[in-house]
Design a protein around this motif. Structure first.
Motif: not given
Length: 383
Positions: A327-328, A366-368, A315-316, A31-33
């Protein structure tokens, strides 16, 4: 024959290595902020702190907005009674609107009243044989600031003043009041000392108790034997002031811890102010007026900050696929003021935000979807 054995060995080795590769646990997503992990709300809150004594302003559940630099322990007079009431209510909780148990005043209670009155202390009249409910005793403690009622409550709660004082000091430590020492239950003793910042901590804790809030916002009350008594806090019920406690002695000067609600984004936010050590002119009135000014100023700086649903916050990533945006999945709002520190971190499927003393957890999506690795990747992986 030897070559055949070597060939079989190589095949077996390849099969074993392949099985090992296939059975190895897959690495967890990294996980990256996105953006800074820590930031400060822009701007600077400016307060009209009195030129003498010490002061502080805070928002309940949010944090300290500002304070004078000279936070050294000083006598606090009857502000001491906030802790007295708090400890009593921890032992004898009152539901909202409840009167609590009844205590019959003794000859000793009446003698204490007369003794304190003769000494010129702040008192509430007590007559032996009169029956007082817990709520009435707390009203007698907090409104006319009865020093004698502080002692009556202490003995009822802990058996003795010394045992009660020990609990007061233990509670202060638990609340992080590291610059506070209680030497008595009423504040008459100048050795009961604290700071403006510490007094906001006990006020914050006490104002979370509905019965305490109800009592300190009363302008007057009718009590057994004493009749109608009035709140020494002349400002209560005016200009939005809903408490909390006054204090005044020659050593402490005028002291006041005040409370006021402010509407922020449709939410009622409780602001607290503390002013200690006012000695010039009319000390107590100076403390009252200074607190009103501080709380009115504080209200101008308090805002809300929002995180909208669908905001990309990080992102993951896994070695076999490009990073996937996080995304929230819902909106989130918190109270903010200039200079407040805000930290963010990714924990599992959540964004954790710490804004002052507020802790907000925002679920992420996750966006995808992260894909499973290919057979080739699993066989060829090096780490």
């Amino acid at each position: 024959m030897k070559a055949k054995v070597v060939g079989i060995g190589i095949v077996v080795l390849v099969i074993v290595v392949g099985l090992v590769q296939l059975l190895r646990p897959l690495p967890n997503p990294q996980l990256t902020l996105q953006g800074a992990a820590e930031s400060v709300v822009p701007g600077k809150a400016q307060f009209s702190f009195p030129g003498e004594g010490q002061s502080a302003v805070a928002v309940t559940g949010v944090g300290l907005m500002g304070a004078t630099a000279n936070q050294t322990p000083v006598p606090i007079a009857s502000l001491t009674k906030m802790m007295t009431a708090y400890v009593v209510l921890k032992h004898h909780p009152l539901l909202e609107g409840e009167d609590g148990p009844t205590l019959t005043m003794t000859a000793e209670d009446e003698a204490l009243y007369k003794k304190d009155k003769a000494a010129g202390d702040s008192v509430v009249k007590v007559v032996a044989g009169d029956k007082w409910t817990e709520r009435q005793m707390l009203e007698g403690l907090m409104l006319p600031s009865g020093d004698n009622m502080a002692m009556t409550l202490a003995k009822w709660t802990a058996g003795s003043e010394s045992a009660f004082i020990k609990e007061m000091n233990d509670t202060a430590k638990q609340l992080g009041m590291n610059n506070t020492t209680y030497a008595d239950v009423s504040g008459v003793n100048p050795a009961s000392r604290s700071t403006a910042v510490d007094q906001l901590k006990i006020a914050d804790a006490a104002m979370q108790i509905p019965a305490f809030r109800d009592i300190v916002k009363e302008a007057q009350a009718t009590l057994p034997g004493a009749g109608t008594v009035y709140n020494v806090d002349y400002f209560v019920g005016k200009n939005g002031i809903v408490g909390v406690k006054t204090g005044s002695t020659s050593q402490a000067g005028g002291c006041f811890v005040s409370a006021m609600y402010h509407n922020v984004g449709g939410k009622q936010v409780l602001m607290l102010g503390a002013v200690l050590g006012q000695h010039g002119g009319q000390p107590l009135m100076s403390a009252l007026k200074a607190n009103l000014t501080l709380l009115q100023e504080a209200g101008k700086y308090i805002t809300t900050s929002s995180i909208s649903k669908g905001t990309t916050v990080g992102s993951a990533s896994v070695p076999w696929q490009s990073p996937v945006p996080l995304q929230t999945s819902e909106d989130a709002t918190y109270i903010a003021f200039p200079g407040m520190t805000v930290t963010r971190k990714l924990v599992g499927n959540n964004l954790q935000v710490t804004a002052g003393e507020q802790k907000i957890t925002v679920p992420l999506t996750q966006a995808e979807q992260l894909k499973k690795p290919s057979l080739k990747w699993r066989l060829m992986r090096l780490s």
